[in-house]
Scaffold this motif. Structure first.
Motif, PDB file in Angstrom:
ATOM      1  N   UNK A 235      37.871 -40.259  34.509  1.00 54.77           N
ATOM      2  CA  UNK A 235      38.713 -39.146  34.061  1.00 54.77           C
ATOM      3  C   UNK A 235      39.300 -38.386  35.244  1.00 54.77           C
ATOM      4  N   UNK A 236      38.510 -38.204  36.288  1.00 51.55           N
ATOM      5  CA  UNK A 236      39.006 -37.510  37.467  1.00 51.55           C
ATOM      6  C   UNK A 236      40.110 -38.306  38.146  1.00 51.55           C
ATOM      7  N   UNK A 237      39.953 -39.632  38.235  1.00 45.96           N
ATOM      8  CA  UNK A 237      40.999 -40.461  38.837  1.00 45.96           C
ATOM      9  C   UNK A 237      42.309 -40.347  38.062  1.00 45.96           C
ATOM     10  N   UNK A 238      42.225 -40.341  36.727  1.00 47.50           N
ATOM     11  CA  UNK A 238      43.446 -40.197  35.929  1.00 47.50           C
ATOM     12  C   UNK A 238      44.093 -38.845  36.175  1.00 47.50           C
ATOM     13  N   UNK A 239      43.267 -37.805  36.294  1.00 46.86           N
ATOM     14  CA  UNK A 239      43.815 -36.477  36.545  1.00 46.86           C
ATOM     15  C   UNK A 239      44.477 -36.409  37.920  1.00 46.86           C
ATOM     16  N   UNK A 240      43.878 -37.020  38.915  1.00 45.74           N
ATOM     17  CA  UNK A 240      44.460 -37.028  40.249  1.00 45.74           C
ATOM     18  C   UNK A 240      45.793 -37.776  40.271  1.00 45.74           C
ATOM     19  N   UNK A 241      45.842 -38.909  39.620  1.00 49.71           N
ATOM     20  CA  UNK A 241      47.085 -39.691  39.599  1.00 49.71           C
ATOM     21  C   UNK A 241      48.200 -38.957  38.869  1.00 49.71           C
ATOM     22  N   UNK A 242      47.817 -38.130  37.899  1.00 52.22           N
ATOM     23  CA  UNK A 242      48.832 -37.384  37.152  1.00 52.22           C
ATOM     24  C   UNK A 242      49.541 -36.347  38.011  1.00 52.22           C
ATOM     25  N   UNK A 243      48.923 -35.942  39.157  1.00 49.53           N
ATOM     26  CA  UNK A 243      49.586 -34.990  40.048  1.00 49.53           C
ATOM     27  C   UNK A 243      50.024 -35.668  41.343  1.00 49.53           C
ATOM     28  N   UNK A 244      50.079 -36.999  41.333  1.00 45.02           N
ATOM     29  CA  UNK A 244      50.620 -37.736  42.460  1.00 45.02           C
ATOM     30  C   UNK A 244      49.632 -38.117  43.537  1.00 45.02           C
ATOM     31  N   UNK A 245      48.339 -37.955  43.285  1.00 37.94           N
ATOM     32  CA  UNK A 245      47.322 -38.376  44.253  1.00 37.94           C
ATOM     33  C   UNK A 245      46.801 -39.740  43.802  1.00 37.94           C
ATOM     34  N   UNK A 246      47.441 -40.782  44.308  1.00 39.79           N
ATOM     35  CA  UNK A 246      47.122 -42.131  43.850  1.00 39.79           C
ATOM     36  C   UNK A 246      46.015 -42.727  44.738  1.00 39.79           C
ATOM     37  N   UNK A 247      44.801 -42.694  44.232  1.00 34.06           N
ATOM     38  CA  UNK A 247      43.630 -43.209  44.953  1.00 34.06           C
ATOM     39  C   UNK A 247      42.882 -44.157  44.031  1.00 34.06           C
ATOM     40  N   UNK A 248      42.141 -45.081  44.645  1.00 31.11           N
ATOM     41  CA  UNK A 248      41.324 -46.019  43.877  1.00 31.11           C
ATOM     42  C   UNK A 248      39.903 -45.511  43.672  1.00 31.11           C
ATOM     43  N   UNK A 249      39.509 -44.509  44.442  1.00 32.27           N
ATOM     44  CA  UNK A 249      38.189 -43.906  44.300  1.00 32.27           C
ATOM     45  C   UNK A 249      38.286 -42.450  44.728  1.00 32.27           C
ATOM     46  N   UNK A 250      37.208 -41.726  44.508  1.00 33.17           N
ATOM     47  CA  UNK A 250      37.175 -40.326  44.938  1.00 33.17           C
ATOM     48  C   UNK A 250      36.373 -40.169  46.228  1.00 33.17           C
ATOM     49  N   UNK A 251      36.347 -41.197  47.028  1.00 31.49           N
ATOM     50  CA  UNK A 251      35.633 -41.120  48.304  1.00 31.49           C
ATOM     51  C   UNK A 251      36.326 -40.132  49.231  1.00 31.49           C
ATOM     52  N   UNK A 252      35.541 -39.544  50.115  1.00 30.70           N
ATOM     53  CA  UNK A 252      36.085 -38.573  51.064  1.00 30.70           C
ATOM     54  C   UNK A 252      37.182 -39.210  51.913  1.00 30.70           C
ATOM     55  N   UNK A 253      36.959 -40.455  52.319  1.00 31.88           N
ATOM     56  CA  UNK A 253      37.929 -41.118  53.197  1.00 31.88           C
ATOM     57  C   UNK A 253      39.286 -41.270  52.497  1.00 31.88           C
TER      58      UNK A 253
END
Length: 577
Positions: A235-253
């Motif tokens: 759910x967090x990944x979908x929320x991030x992508x909805x604001x243009x933060x396209x990541x495959x994981x929520x890792x710090x890197x």
């Protein structure tokens, strides 16, 4: 390499071995050196009677105690203030011997995990075998038969002398683990609470701590979603992508690669969430009692010989909470850790004198820079770690070839271990612990990929898994041999602390139990670090003992090869870093 069964300051080289086991409802002892001399010790449930008998025999003969499992037998003695000098832990020894000498042997009850260990679901490096029926292993006849079988197996090892040393060190480590659990880590619950409050905000019933709740609100505001779920990765990944933060994981890197208002508060929230889950107030309530944290240590719980833990997360105490590790009144914490242990062990194993010269002094990485292999300390660290872990890409992959020119002996040692692993072979640590053989599925894949009709995808997959195994065996020999040095350090230090004796005056550390309330004792161990809880009067002597034990461990394993194992030693009221 010379092996001394008992080399510590004037102790007799030859002492009797006494096996303990059960016969029905009784604890029975048998002398293994004088034939079948049996003696009924106590009722199996009579811990005080057992402790009294062991105490008398320990004082009279100082034998090597032979028992099924230190974690089963030794706590019963420590509870009554009785310590033993040495033992043969047959369960730990069995696993080492049968992998090293009879690698194709079927599973056996003596392969069981230690008392309190839970079955692991983690990958190979952190795998622990399932438990077996303890009562069957405690049977005296089974104990004696296993000990005799192990004597025969040890004689068949590739290097019996080194194997004897490894088995003795592993058993000594089991004694240390039981003693550290009995004594516990001195822990200030009030200071822990203060540190949590400072890091997370005030504790609130039924909700998040204040600062954590504020960070969550900032994340949701940046996401434009007041109901966004921050603890569900999908759910967090979908929320991030909805604001243009396209990541495959929520890792710090990955998150740090993006310039978006959500990144900073999300990283802060994740940091606080990890602290709350791993060592928050729930952890404090569960694990800290009467001023002590008593974790469950598992010697040999990792296939390389490193320790694991199955309760309390002793091996993952965050630096932010180390200040909560506080000595009792009138006592001190003496902490020590080794600088760059694994690269130093690699230099000694390979007999690489140029790398040993680079290691002379406090910082091996600066020595690598001085050798001309690389330009900066950061590059040296990246290159050395890349060499031990098989890096082929990025800065580490680019720098590793430079080490081959400057330190050819060290690099050939790990390169050869990698080739052996890629070919499906097994490798051994300095003292003879053997890496696991590849699984049948791995062998089947390699076989299919070598066929004339193998697809390109199959060949690529086989090569990838072969390289993965090569990286594992490359690191196995270094990590495992470093674990052996640490065990030798622990074993020697334990004897030196015992020799210091107990204080007769001053405040006792009553919470450490009857065996340690008035004497310096090991309280914590993590791969290359120890903490000793000691009466203040002995603090300087303890620091000297720690350094002397490190020197002794280096000589015991590597003889006169000129390799340093420098320590960072501190005497403080707490273990804060």
């Amino acid at each position: 390499m010379r092996v001394h069964p008992r080399s510590h300051r004037g102790v007799r080289a030859l002492t009797p071995s006494v096996a303990l086991g059960r016969e029905g409802d009784a604890v029975v002892a048998v002398s293994l050196d004088e034939g079948a001399v049996r003696e009924r010790v106590a009722d199996a449930a009579d811990g005080r009677g057992l402790a009294a008998w062991v105490s008398q025999r320990e004082a009279r003969d100082r034998p090597r105690w032979v028992w099924s499992d230190t974690a089963s037998w030794y706590p019963r003695l420590l509870e009554h203030g009785v310590r033993v000098e040495r033992c043969d832990d047959l369960r730990l020894r069995h696993r080492i011997l049968h992998h090293a000498v009879t690698s194709d042997a079927p599973a056996h009850p003596w392969d069981a995990a230690p008392l309190d260990a839970e079955p692991a679901a983690a990958p190979a490096l952190f795998e622990v075998a399932p438990r077996a029926d303890e009562s069957a292993l405690d049977d005296l006849a089974a104990t004696v038969a296993e000990w005799r079988a192990q004597q025969e197996l040890g004689a068949r090892a590739i290097d019996p002398g080194r194997m004897r040393l490894l088995l003795a060190a592993e058993s000594a480590g089991a004694l240390v683990a039981a003693e550290m659990r009995a004594a516990g880590i001195p822990w200030d619950a009030r200071r822990h609470d203060e540190l949590l409050t400072a890091a997370l905000g005030a504790r609130r019933a039924g909700g998040l701590p204040v600062r954590m709740d504020e960070a969550a609100a900032q994340v949701r505001e940046a996401l434009g979603d007041p109901r966004a779920s921050l603890d569900s990765p999908p759910k967090l990944l979908r929320a991030l992508r909805s604001v243009g933060v396209f990541v495959d994981s929520t890792s710090k890197w990955e998150l740090r690669q993006h310039d978006h208002p959500v990144v900073a508060p999300l990283l802060e929230y994740k940091r606080m969430a990890r602290l709350l889950a791993a060592n928050g107030w729930g952890w404090l309530d569960e694990w800290v009692h009467e001023g002590r944290f008593r974790p469950v240590y598992i010697p040999g719980g990792v296939v390389t010989g490193r320790w694991a833990s199955s309760g309390g997360g002793a091996l993952q105490i965050p630096r932010s909470l180390r200040e909560a590790v506080r000595a009792d009144p009138g006592w001190r914490i003496v902490s020590a850790d080794v600088a760059q242990l694994e690269p130093r062990v690699l230099a000694a194993m390979a007999r690489d004198e140029r790398m040993a010269r680079a290691a002379a002094g406090a910082d091996l990485y600066e020595g690598v820079v001085a050798s001309g292999a690389v330009s900066t300390r950061a590059e040296a660290k990246s290159a050395v770690l890349g060499a031990m872990y098989g890096a082929t890409q990025g800065d580490a992959g680019r720098l590793v070839p430079r080490l081959r020119k400057v330190f050819p002996d060290a690099m050939e040692l790990v390169d050869a271990a990698a080739r052996t692993g890629e070919d499906g072979g097994v490798v051994r640590t300095w003292l003879g612990r053997t890496s696991p053989a590849p699984e049948e599925a791995w062998r089947q894949l390699q076989s299919e990929a070598s066929g004339a009709e193998a697809s390109a995808a199959l060949v690529a997959g086989a090569r990838r898994t072969a390289r993965d195994r090569g990286r594992f065996t490359r690191n196995f020999i270094v990590q495992g041999s470093a674990a052996e040095w640490s065990l030798a350090w622990l074993a020697d230090l334990r004897l030196r602390l015992t020799a210091l004796g107990a204080v007769s005056e001053g405040e006792a550390a009553a919470a450490s139990g009857p065996a340690f309330a008035r004497r310096p004792h090991l309280a914590f161990f993590l791969h290359d670090e120890v903490l000793v809880h000691t009466p203040e009067a002995y603090a300087e002597d303890v620091a000297t003992a720690i350094r002397a034990a490190a020197d002794s461990a280096g000589r015991l394993l590597f003889g006169e090869f000129p390799i340093d194992f420098p320590l960072d030693v501190h005497i403080e009221r707490s273990a804060a870093k």
